[in-house]
Write a protein that holds these residues in place. Structure first.
Motif, mmCIF file in Angstrom:
data_model
loop_
_atom_site.group_PDB
_atom_site.id
_atom_site.type_symbol
_atom_site.label_atom_id
_atom_site.label_comp_id
_atom_site.label_asym_id
_atom_site.label_seq_id
_atom_site.Cartn_x
_atom_site.Cartn_y
_atom_site.Cartn_z
ATOM 1 N N LEU A 229 9.536 2.655 -5.759
ATOM 2 C CA LEU A 229 8.547 2.414 -4.709
ATOM 3 C C LEU A 229 7.755 1.141 -4.953
ATOM 4 O O LEU A 229 6.849 0.812 -4.189
ATOM 5 N N ASN A 230 8.069 0.453 -6.060
ATOM 6 C CA ASN A 230 7.329 -0.741 -6.417
ATOM 7 C C ASN A 230 5.839 -0.449 -6.606
ATOM 8 O O ASN A 230 4.980 -1.208 -6.179
ATOM 9 N N LEU A 231 5.553 0.673 -7.224
ATOM 10 C CA LEU A 231 4.176 1.028 -7.581
ATOM 11 C C LEU A 231 4.085 1.073 -9.108
ATOM 12 O O LEU A 231 5.117 1.173 -9.790
ATOM 13 N N THR A 232 2.863 1.021 -9.641
ATOM 14 C CA THR A 232 2.722 1.250 -11.082
ATOM 15 C C THR A 232 2.672 2.760 -11.322
ATOM 16 O O THR A 232 2.390 3.535 -10.400
ATOM 17 N N GLU A 233 2.939 3.164 -12.542
ATOM 18 C CA GLU A 233 2.823 4.594 -12.855
ATOM 19 C C GLU A 233 1.389 5.060 -12.642
ATOM 20 O O GLU A 233 1.147 6.208 -12.262
ATOM 21 N N ALA A 234 0.422 4.169 -12.875
ATOM 22 C CA ALA A 234 -0.992 4.549 -12.718
ATOM 23 C C ALA A 234 -1.344 4.865 -11.270
ATOM 24 O O ALA A 234 -2.311 5.568 -10.996
ATOM 25 N N GLN A 235 -0.545 4.353 -10.322
ATOM 26 C CA GLN A 235 -0.826 4.632 -8.903
ATOM 27 C C GLN A 235 -0.229 5.954 -8.433
ATOM 28 O O GLN A 235 -0.439 6.343 -7.292
ATOM 29 N N ILE A 236 0.552 6.582 -9.307
ATOM 30 C CA ILE A 236 1.271 7.783 -8.876
ATOM 31 C C ILE A 236 0.781 8.991 -9.659
ATOM 32 O O ILE A 236 0.671 8.961 -10.882
ATOM 33 N N ARG A 237 0.479 10.040 -8.941
ATOM 34 C CA ARG A 237 0.134 11.304 -9.578
ATOM 35 C C ARG A 237 1.137 12.358 -9.115
ATOM 36 O O ARG A 237 1.277 12.586 -7.910
ATOM 37 N N ILE A 238 1.833 12.959 -10.069
ATOM 38 C CA ILE A 238 2.776 14.024 -9.722
ATOM 39 C C ILE A 238 2.174 15.351 -10.175
ATOM 40 O O ILE A 238 1.750 15.494 -11.329
ATOM 41 N N ILE A 239 2.150 16.305 -9.272
ATOM 42 C CA ILE A 239 1.634 17.630 -9.610
ATOM 43 C C ILE A 239 2.745 18.646 -9.384
ATOM 44 O O ILE A 239 3.330 18.707 -8.306
ATOM 45 N N ALA A 240 3.051 19.410 -10.405
ATOM 46 C CA ALA A 240 3.936 20.564 -10.227
ATOM 47 C C ALA A 240 3.009 21.773 -10.216
ATOM 48 O O ALA A 240 2.521 22.183 -11.260
ATOM 49 N N PRO A 241 2.712 22.316 -9.045
ATOM 50 C CA PRO A 241 1.773 23.448 -8.995
ATOM 51 C C PRO A 241 2.500 24.704 -9.490
ATOM 52 O O PRO A 241 3.315 24.604 -10.398
ATOM 53 N N ASP A 242 2.234 25.865 -8.960
ATOM 54 C CA ASP A 242 3.054 27.009 -9.338
ATOM 55 C C ASP A 242 4.493 26.706 -8.932
ATOM 56 O O ASP A 242 4.743 26.269 -7.805
ATOM 57 N N VAL A 243 5.404 26.893 -9.862
ATOM 58 C CA VAL A 243 6.814 26.599 -9.595
ATOM 59 C C VAL A 243 7.604 27.886 -9.795
ATOM 60 O O VAL A 243 7.479 28.533 -10.830
ATOM 61 N N GLY A 244 8.382 28.229 -8.773
ATOM 62 C CA GLY A 244 9.049 29.532 -8.767
ATOM 63 C C GLY A 244 10.402 29.531 -9.440
ATOM 64 O O GLY A 244 11.421 29.768 -8.813
ATOM 65 N N GLY A 245 10.397 29.253 -10.737
ATOM 66 C CA GLY A 245 11.649 29.259 -11.500
ATOM 67 C C GLY A 245 12.277 27.884 -11.498
ATOM 68 O O GLY A 245 12.063 27.078 -10.581
ATOM 69 N N GLY A 246 13.016 27.590 -12.569
ATOM 70 C CA GLY A 246 13.655 26.277 -12.655
ATOM 71 C C GLY A 246 15.087 26.403 -13.142
ATOM 72 O O GLY A 246 16.020 26.119 -12.421
ATOM 73 N N PHE A 247 15.237 26.833 -14.397
ATOM 74 C CA PHE A 247 16.556 27.079 -14.998
ATOM 75 C C PHE A 247 17.422 25.831 -15.029
ATOM 76 O O PHE A 247 18.641 25.915 -15.014
#
Lengths: 782, 157
Positions: A229-247
């Motif tokens: 996206l041509n953004l810095t990592e500091a400009q991006i916030r990723i949130i994984a809220p409640d996650v219903g399984g991954g495996f």
């Protein structure tokens, strides 16, 4: 400090919100002005895209945007986070550029005010495909005239690897017996009950992007997304809220991880995409597909001298996790056995199917299936009890650390840190009552009922690097905040890490808030996979909490006018040892460290560091090796081919257990997944690469009817590699299960001479084997 | 605008009167119209039971039930099990027995167990397995879910 909480069966703090419907999964979230994305997917396994006409879709009511590959430019290929020198990687793009490589590959995307409108508009997109013959079978993909999945690579071979330890040729020459077998392990998938979902919102004022993703690896998503996206990592916030399984299925940077944020920026409105089950079955990564040709060289007493394994691994269309799966399989074949001579050769091939990447177990169920089936073969050929052959070949408990002689996945010499495999098998057999089951088997056979017992042992590399971290911070209110990149999907990290923190810091559990799955919480993180969190994150928590404790004692020394050596931190109070009434609560200590005491303008008190907080990253030098032994008792209905698991015993060694209740849950859930792999779960593709199993009516998951009561016991061999002595617990339940059940089924059907060399054992497949056995017997009698 | 049909429901004790398009499923009514997101969608085909709610005390897959099919009926969702914050014994037992992992199937599991115990306060072992067996959980292996339901059925509080 004495452990008050580590080792205790603490009830999970996550549960209150989950039992009342207050859990917040991505699909449950909404933002003002939010719009909805839907994705057009390829109906062909292999085709050239001649043209995409979006005109009608764009004019459809409520549609805001409709895009194909050309409209994304510039949108580079998706990240390949796990490169390998041997890997010929094909580039994967968020939307297919000119060619499609599997059924379900994204071709176009529509955003509309409502999801219905977006889905309806997909029907209006006209794509002109030129269908081409696909290659679906991995062995067929190696034929000289096979169609190429990626023409630009000039081959379907993604990688070819060989490794040898000892002198395999010589061992085969000198052996009393050599046995050969061909095994097929079919594909399976993760199938978390929550499918995937992404919600993204861009704030132009702050120039900041927030993404809520149902992912196992928020920090890796951020890392992959920033350059795209041509953004810095500091400009991006990723949130994984409640996650219903991954495996494993949510541990991949999928096209949608890019598309949804891209669309949100482009439109200036929050965009949400929620996958439906059909999409998940069609496009979420799968695993397991391998064909092995194995030979073992054996002494007449049952000692295995050498193993030679040549196998083909089905990679599917892309390599989102490199070739981790086949490498794990290859290096874990020797398992718990002392096999001085081992050689493997693996060919990883592209096919026109869903990409392969680790699913709970990650290549190891296949390794265990191959090895354990061969051990059973040795027992049968030599007329020995299968347990006895295992006892004769185990690495003895006094030989740890044990150097296997291979380079493992991380490039290091594969060295098992600790274990006690004979103890595991002894206990597993005791759990199911091995001797009694044998008698019962005998008795029932006289009534034409077919009971069988099988066992399987595994070793599992857990707690892999590079790092996981924790920030522990004491708020001036006294509340302790713990941030980690270890993002959970149901494993109870909040509870488990709070236990570790409370002990190391000296506070009560209730005083700790644990924040997971948010890149704003801690600068770096790796994520949840490879059974790594209890090992890597928990030891980071210990280190950070220990540092905060030291800081608290020094700041407390200033407040209490005492010597640091005379202080203790107990239940959230810094106090003089032996004089509990002379103490101060942690919040007050935090105020000193914050500079609030003596106050602005004054110098910091001597010896007091600013801020009562610490961040620590644990960087394991190598894997901690967990192990497991399973024993299964099954009954086979020879009329229908149905298998009923009657009794199941699982012994697990994950070192020290931080919360036994959570470990038990991990093992039981893992066993159920393994039962699915053994008996039920199979993504079926037809010759044209169409997935025939695109609902839960066709892709069968185990229900309570298929999973028996699971008898559990634990062997605890502490890992010397980390201060807590822990190893991972997330996958050990799954890994040996298919092998144990296959062995039990074969044992049950011994009167028919049935050999199990393939899983899953659908009733149809088993009936075919049984009737072949019946015919052979009739022939013999005839 | 498409046709809308007037309907009324009692949901978790509250009465609602609304006009809805005929294609609205019960699940969409709960989640999208009323914000009751405790009920989950997973398979979308009435197989996995994640979306189970009670309609007049009977468990129903809300993803394949149209809203108009349940008009005038009484619907209970996971949000309605703990009125005033007083947890249902099933909710407490799920926590105590470690029957929850990711929590996504949990509302449906608790509701289907509630449906069982409402109709049959003393279910047999087989009946418990049958009820739990009609929903899918990927995390727990069911062992502890069955334990939790059994505990409540046997009067554990």
């Amino acid at each position: 400090m004495a452990a008050r909480f580590v080792g205790a069966r603490i009830k999970r703090r996550e549960d209150r919100r989950l039992i009342t419907g207050e859990g917040a999964y991505v699909a449950d979230l909404a933002r003002p002005g939010m719009v909805h994305a839907a994705i057009l997917r390829s109906p062909y396994a292999r085709a050239r895209i001649r043209a995409v006409d979006l005109t009608a879709a764009r004019q459809s009511p409520g549609v805001l945007l409709a895009l194909a590959f050309e409209d994304l430019q510039p949108a580079g290929p998706l990240p390949l986070p796990v490169p390998h020198p041997a890997l010929k990687a094909a580039q994967e793009f968020p939307l297919a550029p000119g060619m499609v490589h599997y059924v379900g590959e994204p071709v176009a995307v529509v955003v509309a005010e409502e999801r219905y409108a977006a889905e309806d508009a997909l029907d209006l997109i006209r794509v002109e495909y030129e269908p081409l013959p696909p290659v679906v079978d991995p062995e067929r993909a190696l034929a000289a005239d096979a169609p190429l999945v990626h023409e630009e690579l000039g081959t379907n071979v993604a990688a070819h690897l060989e490794q040898e330890t000892g002198d395999v040729e010589r061992a085969f020459r000198e052996a009393d017996h050599v046995f050969r077998e061909r095994f097929r392990v079919l594909r399976g998938s993760g199938q978390s009950i929550e499918a995937r979902a992404v919600l993204a919102a861009y704030d132009p004022l702050l120039q900041a992007l927030t993404v809520w993703s149902s992912t196992q690896t928020p920090h890796l998503i951020r890392r992959g997304l920033a350059p795209l996206l041509n953004l810095t990592e500091a400009q991006i916030r990723i949130i994984a809220p409640d996650v219903g399984g991954g495996f494993g299925s949510k541990g991949v940077f999928y096209p949608e991880e890019f598309l949804v944020p891209f669309l949100a920026i482009r439109l200036g409105r929050p965009v949400k995409w929620v996958e439906d089950r059909r999409e998940h079955l069609q496009t979420a990564i799968q695993e397991r597909g391998q064909v092995h040709e194995v030979e073992v060289a054996v002494r007449r007493d049952g000692r295995i001298l050498a193993v030679r394994d040549r196998f083909v691994a089905d990679q599917g269309a892309y390599t989102p996790w490199g070739i981790v799966v086949p490498v794990l399989t290859a290096t874990m074949v020797p398992g718990p056995y002392k096999i001085p001579n081992y050689r493997f050769e693996v060919t990883v091939v592209y096919t026109n199917t869903v990409p392969s990447a680790p699913v709970r177990g990650a290549g190891r169920p296949q390794a265990v299936f191959v090895m354990e089936r061969m051990v059973d073969r040795v027992a049968r050929e030599l007329g020995l009890d299968p347990a006895e052959v295992r006892f004769r070949n185990f690495i003895p408990p006094h030989e740890f650390p044990y150097v296997v002689g291979l380079r493992s996945r991380d490039g290091r010499l594969q060295t098992y840190d600790s274990g006690n495999y004979p103890e595991g098998l002894t206990r597993a057999l005791r759990l199911i009552g091995y001797e009694e089951v044998r008698k019962e088997q005998e008795r029932l056979r006289a009534e034409a009922r077919y009971l069988g017992v099988g066992m399987a042992c595994c070793v599992e590399a857990t707690g892999l690097g590079p790092h996981e971290g924790a920030t522990v911070r004491v708020d001036p209110s006294g509340r302790v905040y713990l941030y980690t990149g270890a993002s959970p999907q149901g494993q109870g990290h909040e509870t488990m890490l709070a236990q570790v923190c409370a002990d190391a810091l000296g506070v009560e559990l209730e005083e700790i808030t644990v924040v997971t799955g948010d890149t704003a919480g801690i600068p770096q993180g790796t994520g949840t996979f490879a059974s790594r969190i209890a090992t890597v994150a928990a030891n980071a928590v210990t280190a950070a909490a220990t540092e905060v404790r030291a800081r608290a004692l020094r700041a407390g020394a200033y407040l209490l006018e005492a010597r640091v050596e005379d202080l203790d931190l107990i239940s959230g109070r810094v106090q003089v040892r032996g004089v509990p009434e002379k103490g101060v609560p942690l919040g007050q200590v935090a105020r000193v460290a914050a500079g609030a005491v003596p106050g602005p303008g004054s110098p910091m008190p001597e010896g007091v560091e600013t801020s009562l907080e610490a961040t620590s990253y644990f960087t394991p030098a190598q894997a901690a090796y967990a192990s497991g032994t399973h024993a299964a008792v099954v009954e086979v209905d020879v009329e229908t081919g149905m298998v009923k698991v009657l009794k199941y015993g699982a012994i697990h060694d994950c070192g020290r257990m931080i919360n036994p209740m959570i470990v038990e849950g991990q093992v039981c859930g893992g066993v159920a997944h393994g039962i699915g792999n053994a008996l039920l779960e199979e993504p079926v593709y037809d010759g044209s690469g169409q997935l025939l199993t695109s609902t839960f009516m066709d892709y069968l998951l185990p229900s309570a009817a298929e999973v028996p009561e699971i008898l559990l016991d634990h062997v605890e061999t502490l890992s010397p590699l980390n201060p807590l002595g822990v190893k991972g617990a997330g996958e050990g339940g799954t890994i040996p299960a298919p092998a144990a059940i296959a062995a039990a089924v074969e044992d049950a059907l011994a009167p028919f001479g049935v050999r199990i060399t393939e899983v899953p054992l659908s009733p149809e497949r088993l009936r075919r084997l049984i009737s072949r056995g019946e015919r052979a017997q009739d022939g013999g009698r005839g | 605008m498409a046709t809308r049909i007037p309907m009324s429901f009692t949901i978790n004790g509250d009465r609602y009167e609304m006009e809805l398009p005929p294609q609205r499923t019960l699940l969409e009514l709960l989640r999208d119209e009323l914000g009751l997101t405790g009920t989950k969608e997973s398979c979308g085909a009435g197989i996995c039971g994640a979306c189970t709610v009670l309609v007049d005390g009977q468990p129903v897959s809300s993803c394949i039930k149209m809203a108009f099919q349940v008009k005038g009926r009484e619907i209970t969702t996971i949000e309605g099990l703990a009125p005033g914050g007083q947890l249902d014994p099933l909710q407490e037992a799920f926590v105590r027995h470690g029957a929850i992992q990711c929590g996504y199937c949990t509302p449906g599991m608790i509701i289907i167990a509630k449906g069982l115990l409402l109709q049959n306060p003393y279910p047999s072992e087989e009946e418990i397995y049958e009820a739990v067996g009609s929903n899918i959980c990927r995390c727990t292996g069911y062992v502890k879910i069955v334990e939790a339901v059994r505990a409540v059925a046997r009067g554990e509080r």
